[in-house]
Scaffold this motif. Sequence first.
Motif, PDB file in Angstrom:
ATOM      1  N   ASP A  56       0.920  -1.257  -0.064  1.00 43.59           N
ATOM      2  CA  ASP A  56       0.039   0.063  -0.195  1.00 43.59           C
ATOM      3  C   ASP A  56       0.969   1.208   0.039  1.00 43.59           C
ATOM      4  OD1 ASP A  56       0.625  -0.844   2.547  1.00 43.59           O
ATOM      5  OD2 ASP A  56      -1.060  -0.098   3.648  1.00 43.59           O
ATOM      6  N   LYS A  70      -8.957   1.595   1.331  1.00 47.37           N
ATOM      7  CA  LYS A  70      -9.337   0.597   2.394  1.00 47.37           C
ATOM      8  C   LYS A  70     -10.163  -0.797   1.535  1.00 47.37           C
ATOM      9  CE  LYS A  70     -11.964   0.640   6.549  1.00 47.37           C
ATOM     10  NZ  LYS A  70     -12.597   1.388   7.391  1.00 47.37           N
ATOM     11  N   SER A  71     -10.579  -0.355   0.511  1.00 50.27           N
ATOM     12  CA  SER A  71     -11.611  -1.408  -0.228  1.00 50.27           C
ATOM     13  C   SER A  71     -10.580  -2.147  -1.275  1.00 50.27           C
ATOM     14  CB  SER A  71     -12.885  -0.849  -0.888  1.00 50.27           C
ATOM     15  OG  SER A  71     -12.395   0.118  -1.856  1.00 50.27           O
ATOM     16  N   ARG A  74      -8.557  -4.699   0.837  1.00 50.15           N
ATOM     17  CA  ARG A  74      -9.543  -5.758   1.289  1.00 50.15           C
ATOM     18  C   ARG A  74      -9.531  -6.682  -0.169  1.00 50.15           C
ATOM     19  NH1 ARG A  74     -10.590  -2.733   5.437  1.00 50.15           N
ATOM     20  NH2 ARG A  74     -11.655  -3.738   7.131  1.00 50.15           N
TER      21      ARG A  74
END
Length: 345
Positions: A56, A70-71, A74
Amino acid sequence: MSEINKTMDPISPFPSKIVMSGIRPTGMVHLGNYFGAIRNYVKMQEEFECYFMIADLHSLTTHPDTQTLKSNVRRVLAENIACGLDPEKATFFCQSHVYETSELYLYLNMLAYKGELEKTVTFKDKARQHPENVNAGLLTYPVLQTADIILHRASLVPVGKDQEQHLEMARNFVVRFNHRYGNIFPEPHAFNYQQELIKVPGLDGSGKMSKSENNMATLYFADDDDTIRKKVMKAKTDSGPTEMNAPKPDYIENIFMLMKLVCSDDVIRKFEEDYNQCTIRYGDLKKQLGEDMVNFISPIRQKTNDILANDEYLVEVMKKGAQKSRESAQKTMELVRKAMGLNYF
Ligand code: ADP
């Protein structure tokens, strides 16, 4: 005995082979990521101590907007697990959860020179694509990548061909560090179970499949069946060879390479023969390739959706991965600070 000697194997002064690799959460996982990297992760986790990371921090070099991070994190976690990465067997974590990376990155930056960083092909490409955001993080991308790898004293790095130059730079930084401060790190090498590193080509006949460029040329694990078929049918071909056994143009070679990833030997043999006999019908070939791609991709897509529906599980994976990864990182950083003379009491 020193910490290094305790972890020595009998042949090399380094821990026995450790594996490390990463994937950026900049978009959806695609066929190139799978065949260049993830397929090897799945095999390697059975044989080696493995660290696999969602990169990230690297994604911030080109995607400063963090709203979708964030998504995306995931999704990439779920897609890797759906492809067979097992968080029980490998340490699977997010880069930003391991603060030690930033410390090692800082030390390594003192060993990396502006001239060599500016010559990196990926830096030049990205600077050309985003002239408004040529930041220092982009320039030092290979330094951060080196920190990620050697933080776990890894020597095997399963990556695609696009990462070859970065690995060469990582070896240079390691050699410099070891020469200046003592033999702490093994030299990392790009790894693929086949002899050669892989580049999965785009469907448009040029470049590579990629998360963030040319969506129509890339097959994503999130693509639905019709999208997959449509993309394959649009792949670049021509009216066919006019001479028997003619060499294939690059874009046809690319389609045969894609077939080799998902089609049976019989199917490939049939179309090779048709090509050599000048009887090939690219419409039929693409229909077959489309169906084989659907058969390959759709179970992974369905599994990904199941995993994404269980957020508790994904949070658990991240927490456990962060803890295991930081344990390994902290051990290395103790060695590093000592070797560099940064331990004053
Ligand atoms: P992307 O270029 O799609 O953003 P990353 O930079 O996150 O992908 O790379 C993740 C892994 O996938 C790396 O090991 C990289 O070498 C591999 N990879 C990416 N694209 C391809 C491709 N088209 N063919 C083979 N490997 C690839």
